[in-house]
Design an enzyme around this catalytic site. Structure first.
Site, PDB file in Angstrom:
ATOM      1  N   LYS A  45       0.861  -1.195   0.000  1.00 30.78           N
ATOM      2  CA  LYS A  45       0.000   0.000   0.000  1.00 30.78           C
ATOM      3  C   LYS A  45       0.894   1.239   0.000  1.00 30.78           C
ATOM      4  O   LYS A  45       1.912   1.261   0.731  1.00 30.78           O
ATOM      5  CB  LYS A  45      -0.887  -0.036   1.244  1.00 30.78           C
ATOM      6  CG  LYS A  45      -1.892   1.094   1.337  1.00 30.78           C
ATOM      7  CD  LYS A  45      -2.742   0.952   2.604  1.00 30.78           C
ATOM      8  CE  LYS A  45      -3.776   2.053   2.722  1.00 30.78           C
ATOM      9  NZ  LYS A  45      -4.577   1.951   3.954  1.00 30.78           N
ATOM     10  N   SER A  81      -9.586   1.929   3.052  1.00 32.27           N
ATOM     11  CA  SER A  81      -8.714   2.648   2.158  1.00 32.27           C
ATOM     12  C   SER A  81      -7.733   1.777   1.372  1.00 32.27           C
ATOM     13  O   SER A  81      -7.196   2.231   0.361  1.00 32.27           O
ATOM     14  CB  SER A  81      -7.933   3.713   2.933  1.00 32.27           C
ATOM     15  OG  SER A  81      -7.059   3.129   3.888  1.00 32.27           O
ATOM     16  N   SER A 113      -9.656  -0.455   7.068  1.00 36.97           N
ATOM     17  CA  SER A 113      -9.099  -0.324   5.711  1.00 36.97           C
ATOM     18  C   SER A 113      -8.506  -1.574   5.105  1.00 36.97           C
ATOM     19  O   SER A 113      -8.275  -1.610   3.900  1.00 36.97           O
ATOM     20  CB  SER A 113      -8.035   0.761   5.701  1.00 36.97           C
ATOM     21  OG  SER A 113      -8.676   1.985   5.551  1.00 36.97           O
TER      22      SER A 113
HETATM   23  N1  GLN Z   1     -12.821   4.287   6.512  1.00 33.37           N
HETATM   24  C1  GLN Z   1     -12.164   4.589   7.737  1.00 33.37           C
HETATM   25  C2  GLN Z   1     -11.703   6.021   7.738  1.00 33.37           C
HETATM   26  O1  GLN Z   1     -11.818   6.664   6.766  1.00 33.37           O
HETATM   27  C3  GLN Z   1     -11.007   3.680   7.978  1.00 33.37           C
HETATM   28  C4  GLN Z   1      -9.839   4.015   7.143  1.00 33.37           C
HETATM   29  C5  GLN Z   1      -8.612   3.247   7.516  1.00 33.37           C
HETATM   30  O2  GLN Z   1      -8.679   2.225   8.197  1.00 33.37           O
HETATM   31  N2  GLN Z   1      -7.472   3.797   7.127  1.00 33.37           N
HETATM   32  O3  GLN Z   1     -11.199   6.501   8.699  1.00 33.37           O
END
Ligand code: GLN
Length: 465
Positions: A74, A149, A173
């Site tokens: 990532k 994400s 994410s």
């Molecule tokens: N969707 C969640 C957020 O936007 C989790 C994102 C993540 O785990 N980086 O915070």
């Protein structure tokens, strides 16, 4: 699904394919792909490493299981000498000065990083649309989002462009895009894997974890990347995960939160499929308890208050003076303002502004400290519940993956879609998404440091579902 790592390893050892050929094939597939899953290809690095593996095999030397296995990273992890953009304009040309611990451990084991993967910028999002590299498309339907994400990472594994990928999970994410693309995604207990070299979003819940096509691959990767790290004082030494001894079902009590299932926002089919899984488990004679979350409604507000506060604070360092693009202006202050306005996406700006509000004088007690107190209650509730049950099952997402474009219009709806993943992040608990049971999978959560149990229970579910 059998272990993709072991299968690939065997092909290499039996000389059915050379490592160079394997890496070339992956690089070509990644380069050609239409899913926007890749930000940067690591061609030179990957091919040089592949050659080393081939030389070793040619000499008749033994290679380790992970040696020569192409994996994705990532684009929020540092890998020395390579881009680390966080899918942002700010860091589009930023080059990593050192390598993240988890990635270094994989490289040391001989695994080959082949690409930096598209994601929501700085981990901010649930769809992988908040990126300057184009929205990530779902591996099974290109009109739908890839999830976020770590969307690029999940899509790459689902399409077999990478053998496995390493994602980051702050509030879901890894688990949610794994569910959206029908692969496995594991968020370990907080602290089991070092965060050193992972760009910080919300440091108190940030976790590193694998996305794979099999449980065995999670086991293999976890056993390489876990462990105490001098660079991250929240890490601890952990025992290796061993999937081989089967679970004794009689020893397990399963729990699920009734209030999660009664949620009006939950898709009817996901709900009935989830309840059907619960019935199948009961039919096997396993004890199942319906638990009450009591304040499920506060999960989203607690998580977002804290995550925004932490990200505002973490991203304060990005002002153009140390990292990334700097835009000149008449005064230093103006330069900061223009640089930050241009460099961050609208979604990241929303979170930074929100986070600074949460932390500002006059509001911090009312919002930040209250959220901290609520988090404590949530942790206590989990501690209580794990006295009664050994694993907790839950849906991964309340709905199917949305169409590309829809979530950008409604950030609040996007935040609410995280309802099932964020609680376990606040609780620092190990949680696995297994691509079974419902259209977006099922989450299996165990108590802190019981990471192995989530995987073993998934193995058992694979057998009975
Ligand atoms: N969707 C969640 C957020 O936007 C989790 C994102 C993540 O785990 N980086 O915070």
């Amino acid at each position: 699904m059998a272990s993709a790592i072991i299968q690939t390893h065997e092909k290499l050892v039996k000389k059915e394919i050379s490592c160079t050929q394997l890496v070339k094939e992956k690089l070509e597939a990644l380069a050609k792909n239409q899913y926007n899953s890749v930000n940067f290809l690591l061609s030179d690095l990957a091919l040089a490493k592949a050659k080393q593996v081939d030389d070793k095999i040619a000499k008749g030397e033994k290679i380790g299981l992970l040696e020569g296995i192409p994996f994705g990273v990532k684009d929020v992890f540092l890998l020395q000498g390579q881009h680390a953009s966080a899918s942002s304009k700010f860091l589009k040309n930023y080059i990593s000065p050192y390598t993240a611990t988890a990635i270094q451990k994989l490289v040391d084991a001989g695994a080959i990083p082949v690409c930096k993967e598209n994601a929501d910028s700085f981990g901010h999002g649930s769809t992988s649309e908040n990126t300057i590299f184009g929205s990530v498309k779902n591996a099974h339907n290109e009109e739908l989002v890839g999830g976020g994400s770590s969307g690029g990472s999940a899509v790459n594994v689902a399409k077999e462009y990478t053998v496995f990928s390493i994602g980051g999970d702050t509030g879901g994410s890894i688990r949610q895009p794994a569910g959206y693309n029908k692969v496995y995604g594991f968020k370990p207990t907080y602290g089991r894997i070092s965060r050193y070299g992972l760009m910080a979003y919300a440091s108190s819940t940030d976790c590193v974890g694998p996305i794979t096509s099999s449980l065995e691959d999670i086991e293999l990767v976890m056993n390489v990347i876990s462990g105490k790290d001098y660079h991250d004082q929240t890490t601890y030494e952990s025992q290796a995960i061993n999937l081989a001894p089967a679970l004794t079902p009689e020893s397990v009590t399963v729990g699920y939160y009734g209030d999660f299932i009664d949620n009006k926002g939950l898709d009817e089919k996901i709900k009935s499929d989830f309840l059907a899984v619960i019935e199948k488990i009961k039919a096997k004679g396993i004890q199942v308890k319906a638990l009450s979350f009591k304040n499920a409604d506060t999960l989203v507000s607690t998580y977002y208050a804290l995550a925004m506060a932490e990200t505002a604070s973490n991203l304060a360092r990005l002002d153009g003076s140390m990292y990334g693009e700097r835009i000149a202006a008449d005064t230093l202050k103006e330069s900061y303002a223009v640089t930050r306005s241009e460099g961050f996406t609208a979604e990241s700006q929303r979170r930074i502004v929100g986070g600074n509000q949460v932390l500002s004088q006059g509001y911090a007690d009312e919002i930040y400290l209250k959220a901290q107190a609520l988090r404590k209650n949530i942790i206590q509730l989990f501690t209580q519940d794990f006295k009664e049950v050994s694993v907790i099952l839950s849906p991964v997402s309340p709905t199917l993956p949305p169409k590309i474009g829809n979530s950008l219009k409604d950030p609040l709806a996007m935040y609410l879609s995280d309802i099932y993943t964020i609680g376990f992040s606040l609780g620092e608990l190990p949680t696995l998404t297994t691509p079974l049971g419902t259209a977006t999978g099922i989450q299996i959560t165990a108590d802190k440091k019981q990471d192995e149990l989530t995987l073993k229970f998934a193995k058992y579910l694979n057998e009975i579902l």
